[in-house]
Design a protein around this motif. Structure first.
Motif, PDB file in Angstrom:
ATOM      1  N   PRO A 392       0.836  -1.211   0.000  1.00 54.79           N
ATOM      2  CA  PRO A 392       0.000   0.000   0.000  1.00 54.79           C
ATOM      3  C   PRO A 392       0.863   1.251   0.000  1.00 54.79           C
ATOM      4  N   VAL A 393       0.315   2.314  -0.561  1.00 54.44           N
ATOM      5  CA  VAL A 393       1.031   3.593  -0.643  1.00 54.44           C
ATOM      6  C   VAL A 393       0.387   4.547   0.348  1.00 54.44           C
ATOM      7  N   ASN A 394       1.165   4.977   1.335  1.00 54.86           N
ATOM      8  CA  ASN A 394       0.603   5.753   2.441  1.00 54.86           C
ATOM      9  C   ASN A 394       1.013   7.214   2.413  1.00 54.86           C
ATOM     10  N   GLU A 395       1.291   7.741   1.227  1.00 64.82           N
ATOM     11  CA  GLU A 395       1.597   9.163   1.099  1.00 64.82           C
ATOM     12  C   GLU A 395       0.915   9.721  -0.137  1.00 64.82           C
ATOM     13  N   ASP A 396       0.911  11.028  -0.256  1.00 65.35           N
ATOM     14  CA  ASP A 396       0.232  11.705  -1.359  1.00 65.35           C
ATOM     15  C   ASP A 396       0.935  11.378  -2.671  1.00 65.35           C
TER      16      ASP A 396
END
Length: 468
Positions: A392-396
């Motif tokens: 998962p990508v947890n930044e903008d």
């Protein structure tokens, strides 16, 4: 079978035994919710079907095979909110004439096929769409710079700053009573339970009214009824409801300061084995998401570029999908991250019923029967092939440098309808459980005609998608 008999066998008679007319609704391939009217003393048609000229309906039939039948689904029989007359309304399935069975190009048939496919696997599906739109005071055509949108919220006594409309307070929100009226009609006439109804981010009268999730075909029915209701209530108040994905944009630069947020139709999906939500796993510390749920996301991301042709299906859709306006443009997933195209909401913990996967690419110009079916088919393909979605990508993601996105394997979604159609032409095997015969070829041909007509012309986009 008389109308009275049909009503007695429907879910709720609702006092319409003495209806004078019947309004029969059905959906063409691009997604328009069409209407045919018959007198109630022709109630026999509720059993045998009503003739329709398929060659006059976009995507249905050629002129030499045009005799079709609308066979009403009596479970959808409801009182229509048409003043001064007693009218019953019903949604129909489309059949070929002369007893040749279902029309494979009928969008409602597509959603019923994917539900049958799920049932054979011992599964069922719940879909929760969130449909945004604009309600304008007027749209004036013929200006030198294209159609002019008139809204008291854009430049008037209820002015709302660009991108400043989210949860606008009552003194600024000019559409509170309209939303209440829509919610009341949905509840009383159509038994659709509204959960929340708010002003959305854009100025110019952007709204969102959400209703309870439902089974796939019923959820698509509800979207069609909802859009129709909003349009008719707006008409009653002398306004215009517009479901274009990006009506407020600068033709030369859709990401410019002259643009505002577009309208999406985020689609939440959960799969169930009996009373068990197979996307829920209490032991998962990241999002309480099961491995099956991850595979479902893997399928959506793997097919995201071809899915775009069905869930963001207009030339105008790709004016919405640009950076800076909260629309997804990258194929990644996360929890609670709205810059990813697939999101796992994490508002609360230990809530089995609410565990779902939100796909953020769809917009309200999509045919809901086709879009919902394609999303589920892509997810099922991921489950069957055990496609991992990656970390998962947890930044903008919008603010990431290109080389960082590339290192994480994050692909961009198509930048145009033509690009998404090319992806669909090369990636469509996952749709076989529900898209049969020449439906996809027909769909692609219709979309190529749209591209040839609309191109990048704002005036032509409004003319083509004004009633999408």
């Amino acid at each position: 079978m008389t109308l009275k008999d049909s009503l007695e066998h429907s879910a709720d008679r609702m006092g319409f035994e003495d209806a004078e007319f019947i309004l029969i609704r059905y959906t063409d391939v691009p997604g328009r919710f069409l209407a045919k009217y018959i007198a109630s003393d022709s109630g026999e048609y509720l059993r045998s079907g009503v003739a329709v000229d398929g060659s006059s309906v976009r995507g249905f039939a050629k002129i030499d095979e045009s005799d079709l039948l609308l066979v009403p689904d009596k479970s959808t029989l409801r009182p229509a909110p048409i003043s001064n007359y007693k009218v019953a309304t019903v949604i129909a399935d489309v059949h070929e004439g002369f007893g040749r069975g279902r029309l494979i190009r009928d969008p409602r048939h597509v959603s019923q096929l994917i539900e049958e496919h799920l049932a054979r696997e011992g599964l069922s599906c719940q879909i929760g769409p969130e449909v945004e739109c604009f309600v304008f005071d007027d749209i004036v055509f013929g200006g030198k710079s294209g159609p002019e949108i008139l809204s008291a919220e854009r430049a008037g006594k209820y002015h709302i700053r660009r991108k400043g409309g989210y949860d606008a307070p009552p003194f600024q929100d000019s559409l509170v009573e309209l939303r209440f009226e829509v919610a009341e009609i949905l509840k009383k006439n159509y038994l659709i339970k509204v959960t929340n109804l708010n002003h959305e981010v854009a100025s110019s009268g952007q709204i969102e009214i959400n209703f309870m999730h439902s089974t796939l075909t019923k959820a698509a029915d509800n979207v069609q009824v909802y859009k129709d209701t909003v349009r008719n209530v707006a008409k009653k108040h002398g306004k215009i409801a517009n479901f274009m994905p990006k009506p407020v944009f600068d033709e030369s630069d859709p990401s410019s300061s002259e643009s505002d947020n577009g309208s999406g139709m985020h689609v939440s999906t959960s799969l169930w084995d009996g009373a068990s939500n197979i996307f829920y796993d209490a032991s998962d510390g990241y999002a309480e998401l099961s491995q099956t749920g991850r595979y479902f996301i893997g399928g959506i991301l793997d097919h995201a570029r071809s899915l775009a042709a069905l869930v963001a299906p207009t030339v105008n859709s790709y004016h919405r999908m640009v950076p800076g306006f909260e629309a997804p443009i990258y194929a990644a997933w996360s929890r609670g991250n709205r810059s990813a195209v697939a999101r796992v909401p994490v508002n609360d913990r230990n809530n089995v019923k609410s565990k779902r996967i939100e796909f953020r690419a769809p917009d309200p110009s999509a045919n809901p029967y086709l879009a919902f079916s394609a999303i589920v088919a892509a997810g099922l393909d991921g489950m069957r092939k055990k496609i991992e979605p990656g970390d998962p990508v947890n930044e903008d993601i919008y603010k990431m440098p290109d080389h960082v996105r590339s290192s994480l394997g994050i692909r961009s979604l198509p930048g145009s309808l033509q690009e998404s159609l090319e992806a669909l032409k090369s990636d469509h095997d996952y749709l076989k459980p529900c898209f049969q015969g020449d439906l996809l070829e027909t769909y692609v041909a219709l979309k190529q005609e749209e591209i040839a007509y609309a191109g990048r012309s704002k005036e032509r986009q409004f003319m083509l998608y004004y009633d999408v």
